[in-house]
Design a protein around this motif. Structure first.
Motif, mmCIF file in Angstrom:
data_model
loop_
_atom_site.group_PDB
_atom_site.id
_atom_site.type_symbol
_atom_site.label_atom_id
_atom_site.label_comp_id
_atom_site.label_asym_id
_atom_site.label_seq_id
_atom_site.Cartn_x
_atom_site.Cartn_y
_atom_site.Cartn_z
ATOM 1 N N SER A 188 -24.279 41.064 21.311
ATOM 2 C CA SER A 188 -23.793 40.281 22.444
ATOM 3 C C SER A 188 -22.326 39.956 22.226
ATOM 4 C CB SER A 188 -24.607 38.990 22.591
ATOM 5 O OG SER A 188 -23.996 38.111 23.514
ATOM 6 N N THR A 189 -21.504 40.159 23.244
ATOM 7 C CA THR A 189 -20.085 39.817 23.121
ATOM 8 C C THR A 189 -19.909 38.313 22.937
ATOM 9 O OG1 THR A 189 -19.989 39.840 25.549
ATOM 10 C CG2 THR A 189 -19.181 41.788 24.404
ATOM 11 N N ALA A 190 -20.825 37.517 23.494
ATOM 12 C CA ALA A 190 -20.731 36.062 23.356
ATOM 13 C C ALA A 190 -20.983 35.610 21.927
ATOM 14 C CB ALA A 190 -21.725 35.386 24.298
ATOM 15 N N ILE A 191 -21.746 36.400 21.166
ATOM 16 C CA ILE A 191 -22.094 36.041 19.783
ATOM 17 C C ILE A 191 -21.280 36.822 18.760
ATOM 18 C CG2 ILE A 191 -23.967 36.008 18.081
ATOM 19 C CD1 ILE A 191 -25.923 35.739 20.415
ATOM 20 N N HIS A 192 -21.123 38.122 18.999
ATOM 21 C CA HIS A 192 -20.519 39.002 17.992
ATOM 22 C C HIS A 192 -19.072 39.394 18.288
ATOM 23 C CE1 HIS A 192 -24.958 39.806 17.955
ATOM 24 N NE2 HIS A 192 -24.765 39.606 16.664
ATOM 25 N N GLY A 193 -18.541 38.974 19.437
ATOM 26 C CA GLY A 193 -17.189 39.374 19.795
ATOM 27 C C GLY A 193 -17.189 40.714 20.515
ATOM 28 N N SER A 194 -16.030 41.084 21.030
ATOM 29 C CA SER A 194 -15.910 42.322 21.809
ATOM 30 C C SER A 194 -15.431 43.460 20.919
ATOM 31 C CB SER A 194 -14.934 42.122 22.976
ATOM 32 O OG SER A 194 -15.419 41.132 23.858
ATOM 33 N N SER A 195 -16.364 44.227 20.403
ATOM 34 C CA SER A 195 -16.011 45.315 19.496
ATOM 35 C C SER A 195 -17.086 46.391 19.532
ATOM 36 C CB SER A 195 -15.845 44.791 18.066
ATOM 37 O OG SER A 195 -15.735 45.865 17.150
ATOM 38 N N LEU A 196 -16.687 47.593 19.901
ATOM 39 C CA LEU A 196 -17.615 48.722 19.884
ATOM 40 C C LEU A 196 -18.041 49.038 18.457
ATOM 41 C CD1 LEU A 196 -19.054 50.955 21.471
ATOM 42 C CD2 LEU A 196 -16.975 52.350 21.256
ATOM 43 N N LYS A 197 -17.152 48.841 17.512
ATOM 44 C CA LYS A 197 -17.483 49.080 16.103
ATOM 45 C C LYS A 197 -18.633 48.171 15.653
ATOM 46 C CE LYS A 197 -15.386 49.183 11.485
ATOM 47 N NZ LYS A 197 -14.119 48.979 10.710
ATOM 48 N N THR A 198 -18.579 46.909 16.052
ATOM 49 C CA THR A 198 -19.650 45.974 15.703
ATOM 50 C C THR A 198 -20.951 46.360 16.393
ATOM 51 O OG1 THR A 198 -18.034 44.193 15.474
ATOM 52 C CG2 THR A 198 -20.344 43.553 15.708
ATOM 53 N N LEU A 199 -20.849 46.810 17.638
ATOM 54 C CA LEU A 199 -22.030 47.257 18.368
ATOM 55 C C LEU A 199 -22.723 48.381 17.613
ATOM 56 C CD1 LEU A 199 -22.271 47.805 22.193
ATOM 57 C CD2 LEU A 199 -23.052 49.587 20.638
ATOM 58 N N TYR A 200 -21.938 49.384 17.182
ATOM 59 C CA TYR A 200 -22.512 50.487 16.396
ATOM 60 C C TYR A 200 -23.128 49.968 15.094
ATOM 61 C CZ TYR A 200 -20.081 53.999 19.298
ATOM 62 O OH TYR A 200 -19.642 54.803 20.325
ATOM 63 N N ARG A 201 -22.422 49.093 14.417
ATOM 64 C CA ARG A 201 -22.888 48.597 13.122
ATOM 65 C C ARG A 201 -24.213 47.847 13.256
ATOM 66 N NH1 ARG A 201 -18.548 46.157 11.589
ATOM 67 N NH2 ARG A 201 -19.131 44.052 12.243
ATOM 68 N N ASN A 202 -24.363 47.081 14.327
ATOM 69 C CA ASN A 202 -25.596 46.318 14.524
ATOM 70 C C ASN A 202 -26.800 47.211 14.818
ATOM 71 O OD1 ASN A 202 -23.902 44.159 14.198
ATOM 72 N ND2 ASN A 202 -24.489 43.133 16.095
ATOM 73 N N MET A 203 -26.542 48.461 15.193
ATOM 74 C CA MET A 203 -27.641 49.379 15.505
ATOM 75 C C MET A 203 -27.842 50.439 14.426
ATOM 76 S SD MET A 203 -27.147 49.984 19.564
ATOM 77 C CE MET A 203 -26.426 48.685 20.549
ATOM 78 N N ALA A 204 -27.132 50.321 13.331
ATOM 79 C CA ALA A 204 -27.169 51.362 12.305
ATOM 80 C C ALA A 204 -28.567 51.607 11.757
ATOM 81 C CB ALA A 204 -26.213 51.007 11.166
ATOM 82 N N ASP A 205 -29.387 50.577 11.673
ATOM 83 C CA ASP A 205 -30.727 50.713 11.090
ATOM 84 C C ASP A 205 -31.833 50.779 12.141
ATOM 85 O OD1 ASP A 205 -29.628 50.604 8.512
ATOM 86 O OD2 ASP A 205 -29.660 48.404 8.519
ATOM 87 N N LEU A 206 -31.458 50.900 13.393
ATOM 88 C CA LEU A 206 -32.466 50.926 14.454
ATOM 89 C C LEU A 206 -33.005 52.332 14.680
ATOM 90 C CD1 LEU A 206 -31.034 48.623 17.270
ATOM 91 C CD2 LEU A 206 -32.783 48.085 15.567
ATOM 92 N N ASP A 207 -34.250 52.385 15.088
ATOM 93 C CA ASP A 207 -34.869 53.644 15.494
ATOM 94 C C ASP A 207 -35.767 53.369 16.700
ATOM 95 O OD1 ASP A 207 -35.662 56.248 15.597
ATOM 96 O OD2 ASP A 207 -37.207 56.046 14.059
ATOM 97 N N SER A 208 -35.183 52.785 17.723
ATOM 98 C CA SER A 208 -35.939 52.402 18.909
ATOM 99 C C SER A 208 -35.009 52.433 20.115
ATOM 100 C CB SER A 208 -36.533 51.005 18.724
ATOM 101 O OG SER A 208 -35.522 50.061 18.434
ATOM 102 N N PRO A 209 -35.552 52.528 21.329
ATOM 103 C CA PRO A 209 -34.709 52.539 22.533
ATOM 104 C C PRO A 209 -33.961 51.229 22.719
ATOM 105 C CG PRO A 209 -37.028 52.364 23.115
ATOM 106 C CD PRO A 209 -36.982 52.650 21.652
ATOM 107 N N VAL A 210 -32.873 51.283 23.456
ATOM 108 C CA VAL A 210 -32.051 50.095 23.684
ATOM 109 C C VAL A 210 -31.691 49.973 25.161
ATOM 110 C CG1 VAL A 210 -31.070 50.032 21.363
ATOM 111 C CG2 VAL A 210 -29.934 51.362 23.145
#
Length: 270
Positions: free
Chosen positions: A136-158
């Motif tokens: 969430s941009t409200a929680i994690h800030g506006s960064s595509l890099k952070t978005l990718y990092r938060n999904m690095a261990d996911l294996d499910s639809p988003v």
């Protein structure tokens, strides 16, 4: 890439065509070599043909069969799977249209009517599972890099949800979590949606397989025809949405180029 066949395999193939299309291949004025005449009477068990089926007794529709490539075959199979999934979703809508998903955190972008429509159109394999906020941009800030990092261990639809500066809500459901990739990824379950003002969703058209791709500079969903169905920059500040053949969609926002106000990404563990 071409495929090489031996003389024996060519003879078998010719015999197969003669057996199934005697009007086209059986009246040729050319003389067949002895090996062709000898092998023409051999059993065609090497082909996917039922021995009990007499071609002369088959309906005309059977004579209109055509050879397709493996790539086309896989695309049709994937498209059929997508259609079957949509039928399952329609049945789910009829039975549980008023059911809302359980969110592990409150959403800043999705109200009950958003949740109801989105949940009803998501694949059947996701139904009944809780939604977890992964970015969430409200929680994690506006960064595509952070978005990718938060999904690095996911294996499910988003589910990607965007609100622009005109307060329009739209986004995309992706069969795979977002990641940096040299090639496109995803399946026919991927779809786009918009609430402007009424809910609309755009499923895979089958025209190409450019579902999702991304690098450290931008995230892209849908492609072809000179533009992306949805594009976000590295700062998740500038975005764009164009009509594209992947989903045969119109622009999702009221403006093709838009300024992002908020972004949320939810994962549905099915």
């Amino acid at each position: 890439m071409g495929v090489a066949y031996s003389v024996g395999e060519v003879d078998h193939l010719f015999a197969f065509f003669v057996e199934w299309s005697p009007n086209m291949y059986g009246k040729s004025k050319k003389k067949h070599c002895k090996s062709c005449n000898h092998k023409k009477k051999k059993d065609l068990s090497g082909y996917l043909v039922d021995k009990d089926m007499d071609p002369a007794n088959q309906p005309k529709a059977a004579k209109n069969w055509k050879i397709i490539t493996v790539k086309d075959s896989k695309r049709r199979l994937s498209f059929c799977s997508s259609v079957e999934s949509e039928k399952e979703n329609e049945e789910y809508q009829e039975e549980d249209e008023g059911m809302l998903p359980v969110l592990n955190q409150p959403s800043q972008l999705l109200q009950d009517h958003h949740l109801q429509k989105l949940a009803a159109h998501m694949p059947a394999r996701t139904q009944g599972y809780p939604w977890n906020l992964v970015y969430s941009t409200a929680i994690h800030g506006s960064s595509l890099k952070t978005l990718y990092r938060n999904m690095a261990d996911l294996d499910s639809p988003v589910l990607l949800v965007i609100r622009d500066m005109h307060n329009k809500v739209f986004g995309a459901f992706s069969s795979d979590p977002f990641k940096v990739s040299q090639y496109c990824y995803g399946t026919g379950e991927t779809f786009l949606f918009t609430f402007q003002p009424d809910f609309q969703h755009y499923r895979w058209s089958g025209e190409n397989s450019y579902f999702v791709s991304g690098n450290m500079e931008s995230l892209h969903i849908g492609a072809g025809g000179g533009g992306f169905a949805l594009w976000l920059d590295a700062d998740l500040y500038h975005g764009a949405s164009f009509s594209c053949p992947t989903f045969n969609n119109p622009p999702l926002s009221t403006h093709q180029d838009f300024i992002v106000q908020d972004v949320e990404v939810w994962t549905v563990r099915g």
